[in-house]
Scaffold this motif. Sequence first.
Motif, PDB file in Angstrom:
ATOM      1  N   ALA A  23       5.800 -17.365   9.196  1.00  0.00           N
ATOM      2  CA  ALA A  23       6.243 -17.001  10.538  1.00  0.00           C
ATOM      3  C   ALA A  23       5.320 -15.948  11.144  1.00  0.00           C
ATOM      4  N   VAL A  24       4.989 -16.127  12.409  1.00  0.00           N
ATOM      5  CA  VAL A  24       4.339 -15.082  13.191  1.00  0.00           C
ATOM      6  C   VAL A  24       5.330 -14.696  14.286  1.00  0.00           C
ATOM      7  N   ARG A  25       5.875 -13.501  14.151  1.00  0.00           N
ATOM      8  CA  ARG A  25       6.993 -13.073  14.993  1.00  0.00           C
ATOM      9  C   ARG A  25       6.539 -12.694  16.392  1.00  0.00           C
ATOM     10  N   GLY A  26       7.260 -13.206  17.385  1.00  0.00           N
ATOM     11  CA  GLY A  26       6.977 -12.856  18.765  1.00  0.00           C
ATOM     12  C   GLY A  26       8.213 -12.286  19.435  1.00  0.00           C
ATOM     13  N   GLN A  27       8.093 -11.090  20.003  1.00  0.00           N
ATOM     14  CA  GLN A  27       9.202 -10.477  20.722  1.00  0.00           C
ATOM     15  C   GLN A  27       8.893 -10.452  22.213  1.00  0.00           C
ATOM     16  N   LEU A  28       9.913 -10.743  23.023  1.00  0.00           N
ATOM     17  CA  LEU A  28       9.775 -10.814  24.474  1.00  0.00           C
ATOM     18  C   LEU A  28      10.832  -9.943  25.144  1.00  0.00           C
ATOM     19  N   VAL A  29      10.540  -9.546  26.372  1.00  0.00           N
ATOM     20  CA  VAL A  29      11.508  -8.860  27.214  1.00  0.00           C
ATOM     21  C   VAL A  29      11.625  -9.654  28.515  1.00  0.00           C
ATOM     22  N   LEU A  30      12.850  -9.945  28.938  1.00  0.00           N
ATOM     23  CA  LEU A  30      13.087 -10.635  30.201  1.00  0.00           C
ATOM     24  C   LEU A  30      13.531  -9.608  31.232  1.00  0.00           C
ATOM     25  N   VAL A  31      12.863  -9.588  32.382  1.00  0.00           N
ATOM     26  CA  VAL A  31      13.212  -8.633  33.436  1.00  0.00           C
ATOM     27  C   VAL A  31      13.338  -9.364  34.764  1.00  0.00           C
ATOM     28  N   GLU A  32      14.009  -8.696  35.706  1.00  0.00           N
ATOM     29  CA  GLU A  32      14.012  -9.211  37.068  1.00  0.00           C
ATOM     30  C   GLU A  32      12.592  -9.179  37.602  1.00  0.00           C
ATOM     31  N   ASN A  33      12.218 -10.235  38.295  1.00  0.00           N
ATOM     32  CA  ASN A  33      10.843 -10.307  38.810  1.00  0.00           C
ATOM     33  C   ASN A  33      10.708  -9.441  40.057  1.00  0.00           C
ATOM     34  N   PRO A  34       9.850  -8.425  40.003  1.00  0.00           N
ATOM     35  CA  PRO A  34       9.672  -7.546  41.175  1.00  0.00           C
ATOM     36  C   PRO A  34       8.751  -8.120  42.242  1.00  0.00           C
ATOM     37  N   GLY A  35       8.496  -9.427  42.196  1.00  0.00           N
ATOM     38  CA  GLY A  35       7.661 -10.066  43.208  1.00  0.00           C
ATOM     39  C   GLY A  35       6.320 -10.547  42.698  1.00  0.00           C
ATOM     40  N   ILE A  36       6.203 -10.734  41.392  1.00  0.00           N
ATOM     41  CA  ILE A  36       4.943 -11.180  40.786  1.00  0.00           C
ATOM     42  C   ILE A  36       4.930 -12.702  40.723  1.00  0.00           C
ATOM     43  N   ASP A  37       3.874 -13.317  41.255  1.00  0.00           N
ATOM     44  CA  ASP A  37       3.812 -14.777  41.280  1.00  0.00           C
ATOM     45  C   ASP A  37       2.617 -15.336  40.524  1.00  0.00           C
ATOM     46  N   THR A  38       1.924 -14.484  39.762  1.00  0.00           N
ATOM     47  CA  THR A  38       0.806 -14.936  38.932  1.00  0.00           C
ATOM     48  C   THR A  38       1.055 -14.500  37.491  1.00  0.00           C
ATOM     49  N   TRP A  39       0.427 -15.191  36.552  1.00  0.00           N
ATOM     50  CA  TRP A  39       0.568 -14.823  35.146  1.00  0.00           C
ATOM     51  C   TRP A  39      -0.646 -14.003  34.708  1.00  0.00           C
ATOM     52  N   PHE A  40      -0.483 -13.345  33.563  1.00  0.00           N
ATOM     53  CA  PHE A  40      -1.559 -12.528  33.004  1.00  0.00           C
ATOM     54  C   PHE A  40      -1.420 -12.524  31.491  1.00  0.00           C
ATOM     55  N   THR A  41      -2.557 -12.604  30.788  1.00  0.00           N
ATOM     56  CA  THR A  41      -2.550 -12.458  29.331  1.00  0.00           C
ATOM     57  C   THR A  41      -3.725 -11.593  28.882  1.00  0.00           C
ATOM     58  N   ALA A  42      -3.480 -10.817  27.856  1.00  0.00           N
ATOM     59  CA  ALA A  42      -4.534 -10.119  27.115  1.00  0.00           C
ATOM     60  C   ALA A  42      -4.102 -10.214  25.661  1.00  0.00           C
TER      61      ALA A  42
END
Length: 319
Positions: free
Chosen positions: A189-208
């Motif tokens: 297993a490679v564990r992934g943790q996420l947080v779900l928040v209300e969207n403050p108006g962001i309409d693009t994705w981002f990864t690093a």
Amino acid sequence: MAGDGDVIVVGGGVIGLTTAVVLAEGGRRVRVWTREAAEATTSALAGALWWPYRIEPRELVGAWSLESLRVYEELAADPVRTGVRVVAGVHADVRLDELGPWAQEVAGLRQLPPGEVPGGYAAGLGARLPLVDMPMYLRWLRARLEAAGGVVEARTVRSPAEAMVGASVVVNCTGLGAREWVPDPGMRAVRGQLVLVENPGIDTWFTAADEASSETTYFFPQPGRLILGGTAEDDAWDLEPDPATAAAIVERCARVRPEIAGARVLGHRVGLRPVRGAGVRLAAEAGPAGVTVVHNYGHGGAGVTVAWGCAYAVAGLVD
């Protein structure tokens, strides 16, 4: 290779359902046996941006990914029904000339000058890629399977032998469960943790997402929420969200988009990516009494990205 009996697909996540759809639409009688409903699987927790991430073997992943990309681009024509949209975003710390040959076939990828990469990163890649709302998409996949005559049955299958009774083909899409089911001790297993928040108006994705680090930074705008990530903790099996980890995720994402810092938290999620040391296992073998067993598991962090390509490969092994 197979006879005229049913095809049993064991596993009801995105890999199992996609494989079942391709086989059913190819004229096979398909039953999916799954321990838990699709919305309770690791697949339902995925981000889920199309991109080959934490998956091997690289010499096969490119073709599987591109086949899947073409399908998602078609499904994005009806996002309300399928949950698939094509969305613009940035992969930070990624250089086009360091990617595999597959990248040359992805339309619109472009190297960005440092000034266009948010968060102060020195390099980045601009792209418009499929972004999948997984709960909606998994419901759509199941409906498409049922429309093709396939069925999904809640059933715990303890061994391959159980699935072989009355079947001509058994397809193993058990993901992390393959560790015990096959058994395959190379699964971890490679564990992934996420947080779900209300969207403050962001309409693009981002990864690093440095594959050598256990900490990643990404956000994906999904209907009704913004998904923040993340972690990639190797051989970690804990499914409980860690508050300190969640706070660090929000902080990292807010360095890129400061408005995230004040977004109301909607929930926390933890998923376990099914990583296999030797890479994806996609192969057929002869079982007892003429039953063909096809393995399709170990997709790491890119199950959505390669699902259709792997499903077509399974169909080629079954026919």
